[in-house]
Motif scaffolding. Structure first.
Motif, PDB file in Angstrom:
ATOM      1  N   GLU A  69      51.639 133.274  51.246  1.00 16.07           N
ATOM      2  CA  GLU A  69      51.404 133.278  52.691  1.00 16.07           C
ATOM      3  C   GLU A  69      50.038 133.888  53.014  1.00 16.07           C
ATOM      4  O   GLU A  69      49.563 134.781  52.320  1.00 16.07           O
ATOM      5  CB  GLU A  69      52.497 134.056  53.416  1.00 16.07           C
ATOM      6  CG  GLU A  69      53.872 133.434  53.317  1.00 16.07           C
ATOM      7  CD  GLU A  69      53.980 132.080  53.992  1.00 16.07           C
ATOM      8  OE1 GLU A  69      53.070 131.715  54.756  1.00 16.07           O
ATOM      9  OE2 GLU A  69      54.976 131.371  53.734  1.00 16.07           O
ATOM     10  N   GLY A  70      49.436 133.399  54.089  1.00 14.35           N
ATOM     11  CA  GLY A  70      48.169 133.946  54.542  1.00 14.35           C
ATOM     12  C   GLY A  70      48.358 134.833  55.758  1.00 14.35           C
ATOM     13  O   GLY A  70      49.476 135.008  56.252  1.00 14.35           O
ATOM     14  N   LYS A  71      47.270 135.394  56.234  1.00 21.38           N
ATOM     15  CA  LYS A  71      47.339 136.221  57.437  1.00 21.38           C
ATOM     16  C   LYS A  71      47.816 135.403  58.631  1.00 21.38           C
ATOM     17  O   LYS A  71      48.465 135.935  59.532  1.00 21.38           O
ATOM     18  CB  LYS A  71      45.956 136.828  57.724  1.00 21.38           C
ATOM     19  CG  LYS A  71      45.492 137.822  56.670  1.00 21.38           C
ATOM     20  CD  LYS A  71      44.097 138.342  56.978  1.00 21.38           C
ATOM     21  CE  LYS A  71      43.604 139.290  55.890  1.00 21.38           C
ATOM     22  NZ  LYS A  71      42.209 139.749  56.143  1.00 21.38           N
ATOM     23  N   ASN A  72      47.465 134.126  58.620  1.00 23.16           N
ATOM     24  CA  ASN A  72      47.922 133.217  59.665  1.00 23.16           C
ATOM     25  C   ASN A  72      48.877 132.199  59.042  1.00 23.16           C
ATOM     26  O   ASN A  72      48.457 131.160  58.532  1.00 23.16           O
ATOM     27  CB  ASN A  72      46.737 132.501  60.316  1.00 23.16           C
ATOM     28  CG  ASN A  72      47.152 131.605  61.467  1.00 23.16           C
ATOM     29  OD1 ASN A  72      48.341 131.374  61.702  1.00 23.16           O
ATOM     30  ND2 ASN A  72      46.168 131.070  62.175  1.00 23.16           N
ATOM     31  N   PRO A  73      50.188 132.470  59.036  1.00 24.45           N
ATOM     32  CA  PRO A  73      51.150 131.586  58.351  1.00 24.45           C
ATOM     33  C   PRO A  73      51.264 130.200  58.980  1.00 24.45           C
ATOM     34  O   PRO A  73      51.783 129.275  58.352  1.00 24.45           O
ATOM     35  CB  PRO A  73      52.469 132.354  58.472  1.00 24.45           C
ATOM     36  CG  PRO A  73      52.291 133.230  59.669  1.00 24.45           C
ATOM     37  CD  PRO A  73      50.835 133.614  59.690  1.00 24.45           C
ATOM     38  N   ASP A  74      50.777 130.057  60.214  1.00 20.96           N
ATOM     39  CA  ASP A  74      50.850 128.755  60.880  1.00 20.96           C
ATOM     40  C   ASP A  74      49.633 127.878  60.601  1.00 20.96           C
ATOM     41  O   ASP A  74      49.594 126.719  61.023  1.00 20.96           O
ATOM     42  CB  ASP A  74      50.991 128.954  62.397  1.00 20.96           C
ATOM     43  CG  ASP A  74      52.297 129.653  62.760  1.00 20.96           C
ATOM     44  OD1 ASP A  74      53.307 129.399  62.069  1.00 20.96           O
ATOM     45  OD2 ASP A  74      52.300 130.458  63.714  1.00 20.96           O
ATOM     46  N   ALA A  75      48.660 128.442  59.906  1.00 22.26           N
ATOM     47  CA  ALA A  75      47.462 127.664  59.584  1.00 22.26           C
ATOM     48  C   ALA A  75      47.796 126.601  58.540  1.00 22.26           C
ATOM     49  O   ALA A  75      48.754 126.723  57.770  1.00 22.26           O
ATOM     50  CB  ALA A  75      46.360 128.590  59.061  1.00 22.26           C
ATOM     51  N   SER A  76      47.009 125.550  58.505  1.00 17.12           N
ATOM     52  CA  SER A  76      47.203 124.505  57.496  1.00 17.12           C
ATOM     53  C   SER A  76      46.949 125.095  56.106  1.00 17.12           C
ATOM     54  O   SER A  76      46.152 126.015  55.930  1.00 17.12           O
ATOM     55  CB  SER A  76      46.265 123.329  57.766  1.00 17.12           C
ATOM     56  OG  SER A  76      44.921 123.758  57.855  1.00 17.12           O
ATOM     57  N   VAL A  77      47.617 124.538  55.118  1.00 22.10           N
ATOM     58  CA  VAL A  77      47.640 125.120  53.781  1.00 22.10           C
ATOM     59  C   VAL A  77      46.487 124.602  52.920  1.00 22.10           C
ATOM     60  O   VAL A  77      46.099 123.436  53.003  1.00 22.10           O
ATOM     61  CB  VAL A  77      48.992 124.824  53.097  1.00 22.10           C
ATOM     62  CG1 VAL A  77      49.167 123.325  52.860  1.00 22.10           C
ATOM     63  CG2 VAL A  77      49.116 125.575  51.782  1.00 22.10           C
ATOM     64  N   LEU A  78      45.921 125.502  52.131  1.00 19.43           N
ATOM     65  CA  LEU A  78      44.969 125.115  51.096  1.00 19.43           C
ATOM     66  C   LEU A  78      45.789 124.849  49.835  1.00 19.43           C
ATOM     67  O   LEU A  78      46.444 125.747  49.312  1.00 19.43           O
ATOM     68  CB  LEU A  78      43.939 126.210  50.843  1.00 19.43           C
ATOM     69  CG  LEU A  78      42.985 125.988  49.661  1.00 19.43           C
ATOM     70  CD1 LEU A  78      42.203 124.693  49.825  1.00 19.43           C
ATOM     71  CD2 LEU A  78      42.040 127.172  49.508  1.00 19.43           C
ATOM     72  N   MET A  79      45.777 123.632  49.355  1.00 18.16           N
ATOM     73  CA  MET A  79      46.617 123.218  48.226  1.00 18.16           C
ATOM     74  C   MET A  79      45.772 123.001  46.984  1.00 18.16           C
ATOM     75  O   MET A  79      44.660 122.479  47.060  1.00 18.16           O
ATOM     76  CB  MET A  79      47.369 121.932  48.600  1.00 18.16           C
ATOM     77  CG  MET A  79      48.425 121.494  47.612  1.00 18.16           C
ATOM     78  SD  MET A  79      49.298 119.987  48.175  1.00 18.16           S
ATOM     79  CE  MET A  79      50.353 120.676  49.446  1.00 18.16           C
ATOM     80  N   MET A  80      46.314 123.427  45.842  1.00 15.74           N
ATOM     81  CA  MET A  80      45.658 123.213  44.551  1.00 15.74           C
ATOM     82  C   MET A  80      46.713 122.785  43.543  1.00 15.74           C
ATOM     83  O   MET A  80      47.887 123.108  43.703  1.00 15.74           O
ATOM     84  CB  MET A  80      44.986 124.502  44.055  1.00 15.74           C
ATOM     85  CG  MET A  80      43.951 125.091  44.971  1.00 15.74           C
ATOM     86  SD  MET A  80      43.143 126.542  44.217  1.00 15.74           S
ATOM     87  CE  MET A  80      44.508 127.715  44.200  1.00 15.74           C
ATOM     88  N   GLY A  81      46.309 122.093  42.501  1.00 13.62           N
ATOM     89  CA  GLY A  81      47.273 121.774  41.466  1.00 13.62           C
ATOM     90  C   GLY A  81      46.966 120.504  40.719  1.00 13.62           C
ATOM     91  O   GLY A  81      45.877 119.935  40.804  1.00 13.62           O
ATOM     92  N   SER A  82      47.981 120.045  39.978  1.00 17.76           N
ATOM     93  CA  SER A  82      47.891 118.829  39.174  1.00 17.76           C
ATOM     94  C   SER A  82      49.314 118.470  38.742  1.00 17.76           C
ATOM     95  O   SER A  82      50.180 118.383  39.598  1.00 17.76           O
ATOM     96  CB  SER A  82      46.947 119.042  37.980  1.00 17.76           C
ATOM     97  OG  SER A  82      46.592 117.811  37.386  1.00 17.76           O
ATOM     98  N   HIS A  83      49.569 118.330  37.451  1.00 19.99           N
ATOM     99  CA  HIS A  83      50.911 117.921  37.006  1.00 19.99           C
ATOM    100  C   HIS A  83      51.210 118.492  35.622  1.00 19.99           C
ATOM    101  O   HIS A  83      50.295 118.871  34.874  1.00 19.99           O
ATOM    102  CB  HIS A  83      51.015 116.396  36.971  1.00 19.99           C
ATOM    103  CG  HIS A  83      50.039 115.734  36.031  1.00 19.99           C
ATOM    104  ND1 HIS A  83      50.365 115.365  34.749  1.00 19.99           N
ATOM    105  CD2 HIS A  83      48.739 115.406  36.186  1.00 19.99           C
ATOM    106  CE1 HIS A  83      49.307 114.836  34.154  1.00 19.99           C
ATOM    107  NE2 HIS A  83      48.301 114.845  35.010  1.00 19.99           N
ATOM    108  N   LEU A  84      52.499 118.532  35.260  1.00 23.69           N
ATOM    109  CA  LEU A  84      52.929 119.027  33.958  1.00 23.69           C
ATOM    110  C   LEU A  84      53.533 117.937  33.086  1.00 23.69           C
ATOM    111  O   LEU A  84      53.762 118.157  31.892  1.00 23.69           O
ATOM    112  CB  LEU A  84      53.949 120.157  34.126  1.00 23.69           C
ATOM    113  CG  LEU A  84      53.434 121.444  34.790  1.00 23.69           C
ATOM    114  CD1 LEU A  84      54.555 122.475  34.909  1.00 23.69           C
ATOM    115  CD2 LEU A  84      52.261 122.035  34.007  1.00 23.69           C
ATOM    116  N   ASP A  85      53.848 116.763  33.662  1.00 28.91           N
ATOM    117  CA  ASP A  85      54.357 115.677  32.825  1.00 28.91           C
ATOM    118  C   ASP A  85      53.207 115.109  32.000  1.00 28.91           C
ATOM    119  O   ASP A  85      52.030 115.273  32.346  1.00 28.91           O
ATOM    120  CB  ASP A  85      55.016 114.589  33.670  1.00 28.91           C
ATOM    121  CG  ASP A  85      54.043 113.836  34.571  1.00 28.91           C
ATOM    122  OD1 ASP A  85      53.286 114.511  35.306  1.00 28.91           O
ATOM    123  OD2 ASP A  85      54.037 112.594  34.561  1.00 28.91           O
ATOM    124  N   SER A  86      53.552 114.471  30.894  1.00 29.79           N
ATOM    125  CA  SER A  86      52.528 113.962  29.981  1.00 29.79           C
ATOM    126  C   SER A  86      52.789 112.503  29.647  1.00 29.79           C
ATOM    127  O   SER A  86      53.826 111.939  29.989  1.00 29.79           O
ATOM    128  CB  SER A  86      52.527 114.772  28.676  1.00 29.79           C
ATOM    129  OG  SER A  86      53.622 114.378  27.857  1.00 29.79           O
TER     130      SER A  86
END
Length: 416
Positions: free
Chosen positions: A71-88
């Motif tokens: 959570e950020g200081k402003n929980p209603d703000a749009s989310v910064l998303m990061m990632g990828s995948h674990l399937d191969s």
């Protein structure tokens, strides 16, 4: 140029990559981790524990995505998303996907250790079935959260006859609750993905990292040819309706079409073939095969598609075959946001690095997220450009630099 001291923990990042690679290991360095399998569930449990250590609240949504949220200081703000995948892939390597997920976790863990509370929420996601080999269509989890699935997606079967819907339910998901897991329009601020390059450009240039400029648009077809079975020893060649012969000529035609401009990055592949009745003593009555056509230039890809459709029609007329083309995936090329690329270039210079820009031929979950928000990608050099192979390798040093750049870029982007 001298690289500055890193804030991320390289030993932790690379140790976790090694530990994760033991789940679904084949041979000394290979990995087989099918989407929505017990093996992937084991990987989710391990990676989920690392998410919790990094200060993230963890859940698995109904699309089969593993998600950790800070959570950020402003929980209603749009989310910064990061990632990828674990399937191969079934005969895959250790870094394709996991490098992006674990680098994102490392970036958040570093943020937490620095005592920084972000202004906006941050989410790290391992998307379900990016690879697409088990059910013959990928990007399932990233399409799902954006409401871009089709009814046929749940009906797709793996080689053992298990439908995707069955696999989801066995994984603990409920397809009837998909809507609960979708993201509202505007709720994602931006998406960042680190990935190995899966190509030779950085390795040939002796460069550790690159900034991605865009992702080629993939066109995926499943083509079915129908002829007539006959005895392999008695039917004269001129009288045969041989679907294998038709498929072979179509494959050669695809190769000719995509190589018209040798300077263009266009690629075409026939990668999966099923034959009926599949006997050495019978002329093949039916063959089903996949076609993968990709290009960063939409107009050129459209022109090549038109040529290919004409070739299929002409070849099938020649051998008296009927055909059906099912379109599985069709996405135009998607370009990375300029402001995110500029941030990456600025932060990499502070690290003592001058990075090139390069396009991505392979698609990634970032391709789907580009329809919902701005996105940016970091490429990490992989040895000899090898990927989708147990020989896939990225050095601990390069991965650490990539994770550091991801962390620094994230820091700049999480401000309201």
């Amino acid at each position: 140029m001298q690289v500055q001291e890193l804030k991320i923990n390289s030993e932790r990042l690379n140790g976790r990559l090694d530990e994760l690679s033991k789940i679904g290991r084949i041979g000394d360095t290979g990995v087989c981790r099918p989407a929505l399998s017990t093996v992937e569930k084991e990987a989710f449990e391990l990676v989920g524990s690392w998410m919790k250590e990094a200060g993230l609240k963890v859940r698995i949504d109904h699309f089969g995505n593993l998600i950790g949220r800070m959570e950020g200081k402003n929980p209603d703000a749009s989310v910064l998303m990061m990632g990828s995948h674990l399937d191969s892939q079934p005969y895959g390597g250790r870094y394709d996907g996991p490098a992006g997920v674990l680098s994102a976790i490392e970036a958040v863990a570093t943020l937490n250790e620095q005592g920084i509370t972000p202004e906006r929420p941050i989410e790290v996601v391992s998307f379900c079935d990016e690879e697409g080999w088990r059910f013959n269509r990928g990007l399932f989890g990233s399409r799902g959260i954006l409401g871009k699935l089709e009814e046929a997606d749940l009906e797709r079967k793996d080689q053992d006859g298990v439908t995707r819907e069955q696999a989801l339910r066995e994984f603990g998901c409920d397809p009837k609750k998909f809507q609960e897991s979708q993201y509202k329009t505007g709720s994602i601020h931006a998406f960042l993905e680190l990935h190995i390059e899966q190509g030779p450009v950085l390795d040939k240039g002796n460069l550790p990292l690159g900034v991605v400029s865009g992702i080629s648009g993939p066109l995926w077809w499943t083509v079915k040819l129908k002829g007539f079975a006959g005895h392999a020893g008695s039917v004269p060649m001129a009288m045969r309706q041989d679907t294998i012969l038709g498929m072979s000529e179509i494959s050669l035609a695809l190769n000719r079409i995509v190589r018209q401009d040798e300077k263009a990055p266009t690629v075409g592949t026939v990668g999966h073939v099923q034959v009926f009745p599949n006997s050495r003593n019978i002329i093949a009555e039916e063959v089903t095969f996949t076609i993968d056509l990709r290009d960063i230039d939409q107009n050129r890809r459209d022109a090549y598609e038109k040529q290919l459709r004409q070739e299929i029609n002409d070849i099938c007329d020649k051998y008296h075959l009927s055909y059906d083309i099912q379109e599985d995936t069709n996405s135009e090329p998607r370009y990375c946001a300029e402001w995110i690329k500029e941030t990456m270039h600025s932060e990499s210079k502070k690290m003592g690095l001058e990075l090139p820009e390069l396009m991505s031929g392979p698609f990634h979950d970032a391709l789907m997220l580009s329809y919902a928000c701005d996105y940016g990608m970091i490429f990490v050099r992989c040895k000899d450009g090898i990927s989708h192979n147990p020989a896939e390798y990225a050095s601990p040093e390069d991965l650490a630099l990539g994770a550091e750049l991801l962390y620094r870029t994230m820091n700049k982007m999480m401000v309201i």
